[in-house]
Write a protein that holds these residues in place. Structure first.
Motif, PDB file in Angstrom:
ATOM      1  N   HIS A 234       0.815  -1.220   0.000  1.00  0.00           N
ATOM      2  CA  HIS A 234       0.000   0.000   0.000  1.00  0.00           C
ATOM      3  C   HIS A 234       0.844   1.264   0.000  1.00  0.00           C
ATOM      4  N   GLY A 235       2.111   1.150  -0.351  1.00  0.00           N
ATOM      5  CA  GLY A 235       2.997   2.307  -0.369  1.00  0.00           C
ATOM      6  C   GLY A 235       3.608   2.561   0.993  1.00  0.00           C
ATOM      7  N   GLN A 236       4.402   3.630   1.080  1.00  0.00           N
ATOM      8  CA  GLN A 236       5.114   3.954   2.317  1.00  0.00           C
ATOM      9  C   GLN A 236       5.326   5.457   2.413  1.00  0.00           C
ATOM     10  N   VAL A 237       5.186   5.973   3.632  1.00  0.00           N
ATOM     11  CA  VAL A 237       5.533   7.354   3.931  1.00  0.00           C
ATOM     12  C   VAL A 237       6.774   7.327   4.819  1.00  0.00           C
ATOM     13  N   LEU A 238       7.790   8.091   4.449  1.00  0.00           N
ATOM     14  CA  LEU A 238       8.971   8.297   5.277  1.00  0.00           C
ATOM     15  C   LEU A 238       8.992   9.761   5.691  1.00  0.00           C
ATOM     16  N   TYR A 239       9.308  10.008   6.961  1.00  0.00           N
ATOM     17  CA  TYR A 239       9.518  11.367   7.436  1.00  0.00           C
ATOM     18  C   TYR A 239      10.884  11.392   8.097  1.00  0.00           C
ATOM     19  N   VAL A 240      11.806  12.175   7.536  1.00  0.00           N
ATOM     20  CA  VAL A 240      13.176  12.225   8.028  1.00  0.00           C
ATOM     21  C   VAL A 240      13.218  13.131   9.259  1.00  0.00           C
ATOM     22  N   THR A 241      13.660  12.563  10.389  1.00  0.00           N
ATOM     23  CA  THR A 241      13.707  13.323  11.639  1.00  0.00           C
ATOM     24  C   THR A 241      15.082  13.896  11.930  1.00  0.00           C
ATOM     25  N   GLU A 242      16.145  13.264  11.400  1.00  0.00           N
ATOM     26  CA  GLU A 242      17.489  13.804  11.600  1.00  0.00           C
ATOM     27  C   GLU A 242      18.439  13.271  10.541  1.00  0.00           C
ATOM     28  N   GLY A 243      19.462  14.066  10.263  1.00  0.00           N
ATOM     29  CA  GLY A 243      20.513  13.637   9.357  1.00  0.00           C
ATOM     30  C   GLY A 243      20.189  13.847   7.892  1.00  0.00           C
ATOM     31  N   THR A 244      21.024  13.218   7.073  1.00  0.00           N
ATOM     32  CA  THR A 244      20.903  13.289   5.614  1.00  0.00           C
ATOM     33  C   THR A 244      20.895  11.873   5.083  1.00  0.00           C
ATOM     34  N   GLY A 245      20.010  11.612   4.143  1.00  0.00           N
ATOM     35  CA  GLY A 245      19.904  10.274   3.581  1.00  0.00           C
ATOM     36  C   GLY A 245      19.822  10.289   2.077  1.00  0.00           C
ATOM     37  N   LEU A 246      19.653   9.099   1.533  1.00  0.00           N
ATOM     38  CA  LEU A 246      19.509   8.896   0.093  1.00  0.00           C
ATOM     39  C   LEU A 246      18.325   7.980  -0.139  1.00  0.00           C
TER      40      LEU A 246
ATOM     41  N   THR B 124      26.949  10.669   7.319  1.00  0.00           N
ATOM     42  CA  THR B 124      26.081  11.107   8.407  1.00  0.00           C
ATOM     43  C   THR B 124      25.074  10.034   8.791  1.00  0.00           C
ATOM     44  N   PHE B 125      24.682  10.060  10.044  1.00  0.00           N
ATOM     45  CA  PHE B 125      23.571   9.225  10.482  1.00  0.00           C
ATOM     46  C   PHE B 125      22.285   9.790   9.894  1.00  0.00           C
ATOM     47  N   MET B 126      21.251   8.958   9.802  1.00  0.00           N
ATOM     48  CA  MET B 126      19.937   9.420   9.359  1.00  0.00           C
ATOM     49  C   MET B 126      18.885   8.586  10.071  1.00  0.00           C
ATOM     50  N   THR B 127      17.865   9.257  10.569  1.00  0.00           N
ATOM     51  CA  THR B 127      16.720   8.581  11.181  1.00  0.00           C
ATOM     52  C   THR B 127      15.463   9.031  10.464  1.00  0.00           C
ATOM     53  N   HIS B 128      14.582   8.083  10.182  1.00  0.00           N
ATOM     54  CA  HIS B 128      13.276   8.439   9.636  1.00  0.00           C
ATOM     55  C   HIS B 128      12.185   7.635  10.307  1.00  0.00           C
ATOM     56  N   LEU B 129      10.990   8.201  10.290  1.00  0.00           N
ATOM     57  CA  LEU B 129       9.793   7.472  10.657  1.00  0.00           C
ATOM     58  C   LEU B 129       9.286   6.823   9.383  1.00  0.00           C
ATOM     59  N   ALA B 130       8.914   5.554   9.466  1.00  0.00           N
ATOM     60  CA  ALA B 130       8.378   4.828   8.319  1.00  0.00           C
ATOM     61  C   ALA B 130       6.966   4.369   8.671  1.00  0.00           C
ATOM     62  N   VAL B 131       6.007   4.719   7.820  1.00  0.00           N
ATOM     63  CA  VAL B 131       4.611   4.358   8.040  1.00  0.00           C
ATOM     64  C   VAL B 131       4.129   3.554   6.850  1.00  0.00           C
ATOM     65  N   VAL B 132       3.591   2.368   7.143  1.00  0.00           N
ATOM     66  CA  VAL B 132       3.051   1.503   6.098  1.00  0.00           C
ATOM     67  C   VAL B 132       1.715   0.931   6.556  1.00  0.00           C
ATOM     68  N   GLU B 133       0.949   0.465   5.582  1.00  0.00           N
ATOM     69  CA  GLU B 133      -0.283  -0.266   5.849  1.00  0.00           C
ATOM     70  C   GLU B 133      -0.063  -1.698   5.401  1.00  0.00           C
TER      71      GLU B 133
END
Length: 130
Positions: free
Chosen positions: A56-68, A101-110
């Motif tokens: 059903h797709g995914q939402v990521l919200y980056v809380t800190e750092g830099t990612g790819l 760099t470190f990176m943290t994200h919130l990942a939300v899926v159904e």
């Protein structure tokens, strides 16, 4: 309404699904009929997911750092704290921390009706991510 004041311990990301050091914190897995799942994912520099997709797709919200992030066939794109990434259902993609760099994200899926949240593919090749 239910308030949860404790959660499972942090767990390492399994080597078959992640390259480098990754830690997962399950933040929400409400009871049925909800199929929502939410995680905080902590990536060490250069760590990343394998190729994967979500029913059903995914939402990521980056809380800190830099990612790819990269979707199959697309460019590798930089993401930073405050960015939100929407990946549509069935889209093969990967995401992780930038090299320095470190990176943290919130990942939300159904989850799908059978409880599946993720279909995993191969690890991302350093020499050729796609």
């Amino acid at each position: 309404m239910e308030i949860t004041r404790s959660r499972p311990d942090s767990r390492p990301g399994p080597a078959e699904h992640f390259t480098g050091t990754v830690w997962l914190d399950e933040l929400a897995a409400p009871p049925a009929p909800s199929r929502l799942r939410m995680f905080s994912v902590h990536f060490a520099p250069g760590a990343r997911t394998a190729w994967h997709r979500h029913p059903h797709g995914q939402v990521l919200y980056v809380t800190e750092g830099t990612g790819l992030v990269q979707r199959r066939g697309g460019p590798v794109e930089e993401i930073r704290a405050g960015d939100t990434v929407w990946t549509p259902a069935g889209t093969w993609h990967w995401h992780g921390a930038a090299p320095g760099t470190f990176m943290t994200h919130l990942a939300v899926v159904e989850a799908a009706a059978d409880g599946t949240t993720t279909e995993w593919g191969c690890l991302v090749d350093d020499a050729r991510p796609e």
